[in-house]
Enzyme design. Structure first.
Site, short mmCIF file in Angstrom:
data_model
loop_
_atom_site.label_atom_id
_atom_site.label_comp_id
_atom_site.label_asym_id
_atom_site.label_seq_id
_atom_site.Cartn_x
_atom_site.Cartn_y
_atom_site.Cartn_z
N ASN A 204 0.85 -1.19 0.00
CA ASN A 204 0.00 0.00 0.00
C ASN A 204 0.89 1.24 0.00
O ASN A 204 2.13 1.14 0.03
CB ASN A 204 -0.97 -0.01 1.18
CG ASN A 204 -0.27 -0.02 2.54
OD1 ASN A 204 0.82 0.54 2.69
ND2 ASN A 204 -0.88 -0.65 3.52
N ALA A 205 0.29 2.41 -0.05
CA ALA A 205 1.06 3.65 -0.19
C ALA A 205 2.01 3.87 0.99
O ALA A 205 3.16 4.29 0.80
CB ALA A 205 0.11 4.83 -0.33
N PHE A 206 1.54 3.58 2.19
CA PHE A 206 2.39 3.77 3.37
C PHE A 206 3.60 2.86 3.31
O PHE A 206 4.73 3.28 3.60
CB PHE A 206 1.58 3.50 4.64
CG PHE A 206 2.38 3.58 5.90
CD1 PHE A 206 2.68 4.81 6.48
CD2 PHE A 206 2.86 2.43 6.51
CE1 PHE A 206 3.43 4.89 7.64
CE2 PHE A 206 3.62 2.50 7.67
CZ PHE A 206 3.90 3.73 8.24
N GLU A 207 3.38 1.59 2.94
CA GLU A 207 4.49 0.63 2.88
C GLU A 207 5.50 1.00 1.81
O GLU A 207 6.72 0.92 2.04
CB GLU A 207 3.92 -0.77 2.64
CG GLU A 207 3.12 -1.31 3.82
CD GLU A 207 2.17 -2.44 3.45
OE1 GLU A 207 1.66 -3.10 4.37
OE2 GLU A 207 1.92 -2.65 2.23
N ASP A 274 -7.24 -7.33 1.44
CA ASP A 274 -7.38 -8.76 1.16
C ASP A 274 -8.23 -8.99 -0.08
O ASP A 274 -7.94 -9.84 -0.92
CB ASP A 274 -8.04 -9.48 2.35
CG ASP A 274 -7.25 -9.33 3.64
OD1 ASP A 274 -6.02 -9.19 3.56
OD2 ASP A 274 -7.87 -9.35 4.71
#
Length: 486
Positions: A204-207, A274
C-alpha cells in the site's frame, strides 16, 4: 472493459489458488454508546452482539472462494480458544481447503474490535510476532510442496505476525519458479527484497513510501517511487494501492499507470486489501494482463469498503458493479438467484442477515431511519425493492416518480445497505421465503401479525423489528408539497 473483466471472472472460476500467510481471527463486538464512564473519561459500550470471522490470509482465501475459485489456505494457528474457533468456522465452510499447522505454545492472532454506530472505538490485539519455529517451517514447506502442483497462482499474504520467515519465503519463491506458477505478494515492512522474484508485489502507499523513503502523495511522486523500487528489486511488477486515489502500477516495460478508484461511500476498510489481493489473483488465474488485474482489484475493493466488517465480494457483485458506468455503480443490486448465493456465503461466515423492504420512491429521513435501524440489528442487510409495476399497482398509475433502476442505485450507494433485490409481486413474501433472513425489519404502525413474512422468519428462530415512523416524512407528503408549494 466490463465485458472483458466479466470474462476473466468466468475463466478463473474453479481454478486452484494457494494462499499462504498469517491467519487470524477477526472479532467484532457491537454495541451502543450513550454515556461516559463515571470512573474515567471514556465511553461505555453497552454490548448488543458479537461476530467472528477469519481474517488476514484467511480472508484472502474467503474472497477467492467468493469470487468462484478453489483456494487452498496454508498457515498456522495456536492451540487455544481462538484457534479452535477458527477451525470450527473453517469446518462449516466447504468452499475452503484449509491446511493449518498447530504451533504449540503460540497464540492465535486475534483482533478484537469494539464498534458503535458504525465506528470502531477500540481494537485489542492478541499476538506473538516472533518467527515461527523451525519445526513449523518444515511442516509448512512440506504442505506447500504437496499442494502447489496444478495451481493457477500462489499468493503471499504477510501481516508480519511471524509466519513468513526468510526461509519460508525462499521456499515459496523457488517452488513457484520451478513450477512456473505466478506469484503475488502483499508485503509488510520496508524490506521488499525478501519476497524475491515475485510476479506482482502489492504494497500500500504507506508501505511503499517507507520502503523508498519518499512521499507518494501525488501521481508524480508515486511514479518516482515505483520506478525506484522496480530498479532495485527482482519483482516483475509493482502495484501500489493508494486508498481514495486508486492504484498506480509499473510493469517490466517501466511505464507507470494511474487508475482512479471506483467512488463509493466508505463504511469500513477492514479487509479491503485482502479483497484487492484476491481480485489480482483472480485476474491472473483467468489469463488477464497486469492492467486487467488492476481494474478488477479496483472494482472489488470499491465494493468491499462499502460493507461493514471483514467483508468478501462475489463475482456477481463485481459483474453488477461493472455493468453500469459512473460513481455510484450497482454493487448492491443482484438478481434473486445471485442474492440467494450471496446470503448463503454470508451465513456460512457466521453473519446475521437482515431484510427490509419498500418502494423507496423518494428517499427521505423516514426511509433512512428504517434502513439504519435495520442495519443495527444485523451484519448484512438486504433491501427488497418493489418493481415499477408493483409500485403502480400499490400507489397508482402516476407512481413511481423514480424508476426501479434509479431507486436501486440510490439504495446501493448507502453504506448501511449490503444488497438490493427487486421483486415484482405486491408483497415481499416470496423474497423472504427465498432468503430466510435472521431479522425482518418494517417501518410503520405495524403489529407482528400484520407483517408479511413474519411467520417465516420466526419459524426459524428469527427476530421481528418494528421501527416507528418519522412524523411528517413520507413520499406522498413530499409529492403533495411539490404540487401545492406548501
Amino acid at each position: 472493459m466490463s465485458s472483458r473483466l466479466s470474462g476473466l471472472l468466468d475463466r478463473a472460476a474453479g481454478k486452484r489458488v494457494l494462499c499462504i500467510g498469517d491467519v487470524m481471527l477477526d472479532r467484532f463486538i457491537y454495541g451502543v454508546v450513550d454515556r461516559i464512564s463515571p470512573e474515567a473519561p471514556v465511553p461505555v459500550l453497552r454490548h448488543s452482539r458479537e461476530a467472528s470471522m477469519p481474517g488476514g490470509a484467511a480472508n484472502v482465501a474467503r474472497n477467492l472462494a467468493s469470487l468462484g475459485l478453489e483456494p487452498v489456505l496454508i498457515g498456522a494457528c495456536g492451540d487455544d480458544d481462538a484457534g479452535r474457533e477458527l477451525l470450527s468456522i473453517f469446518d462449516q465452510d466447504l468452499s475452503l481447503s484449509v491446511r493449518l499447522v498447530t504451533a504449540k505454545g503460540r497464540p492465535t492472532t486475534l483482533k478484537c474490535r469494539f464498534v458503535a454506530g458504525g465506528h470502531q472505538l477500540l481494537r485489542v490485539d492478541t499476538e506473538n510476532v516472533a518467527p515461527v519455529s523451525e519445526a513449523t517451517e518444515e511442516e509448512l514447506i512440506g504442505i506447500l510442496s504437496r499442494e502447489a502442483p496444478g495451481s493457477a497462482a500462489i499468493l503471499i499474504s504477510d501481516y508480519a505476525k511471524g509466519l513468513l520467515t526468510d526461509r519460508l519465503l525462499k521456499a515459496v519463491t523457488k517452488l513457484a519458479a520451478d513450477l512456473n506458477i505466478p506469484l503475488i505478494a502483499d508485503p509488510k515492512g520496508r524490506d521488499f527484497a525478501r519476497y524475491g522474484a515475485v510476479d506482482i508485489l502489492k504494497p500500500n502507499a504507506f508501505e511503499l513510501s517507507a520502503a523508498v523513503h519518499r512521499s507518494i502523495s501525488t501521481d508524480e511522486e508515486a511514479a518516482l517511487a515505483l520506478r525506484e523500487a522496480l530498479d532495485t528489486l527482482p519483482a516483475k511488477a509493482i502495484i501500489v494501492t493508494r486508498a481514495a486515489r486508486g492504484i498506480s502500477y509499473i510493469g517490466q516495460d517501466g511505464n507507470v499507470h494511474h487508475e482512479a478508484g471506483r467512488a463509493r461511500e466508505v463504511f469500513d476498510v477492514s479487509g479491503a486489501g485482502d479483497t484487492s489481493l484476491a481480485a489480482l489473483a483472480t485476474a491472473i488465474a483467468g489469463g488477464g494482463t497486469l492492467s486487467d488485474a488492476v481494474h478488477l482489484a479496483i472494482a472489488a475493493s470499491g465494493i468491499a469498503v462499502g460493507k461493514a466488517g471483514t467483508a468478501t465480494v462475489s463475482a456477481e457483485e463485481i459483474k453488477a458493479a461493472l455493468s453500469v458506468a459512473g460513481p455510484v455503480g450497482r454493487a448492491g443490486l443482484l438478481p434473486m438467484d445471485a442474492m440467494i448465493g450471496q446470503v448463503e456465503r454470508w451465513r456460512a461466515a457466521g453473519l446475521k442477515i437482515g431484510f427490509t423492504n419498500g418502494c423507496f420512491d423518494i428517499l427521505h429521513p423516514g426511509h433512512i431511519r428504517v434502513i439504519e435501524q435495520a442495519r443495527a440489528h444485523c451484519d448484512r442487510l438486504v433491501v427488497g425493492l418493489n418493481s415499477d409495476n408493483s409500485v403502480k399497482r400499490l400507489k397508482g398509475p402516476l407512481r413511481p416518480i423514480n424508476n426501479e433502476q434509479a431507486r436501486a442505485d440510490v439504495l446501493s450507494a448507502l453504506s448501511a445497505v449490503d444488497g438490493v433485490i427487486i421483486f415484482d409481486t405486491d408483497t415481499p413474501l416470496d423474497a423472504i421465503a427465498a432468503l430466510n433472513p435472521d431479522v425482518l425489519v418494517k417501518g410503520g404502525d405495524y403489529t407482528r401479525e400484520s407483517i408479511v413474512g413474519a411467520d417465516i422468519v420466526e419459524a426459524r428462530g428469527g427476530e421481528i423489528v418494528i421501527v416507528p415512523l418519522v412524523a411528517g416524512h413520507s413520499t406522498t407528503a413530499i409529492i403533495a408539497r411539490s404540487e401545492t408549494g406548501k
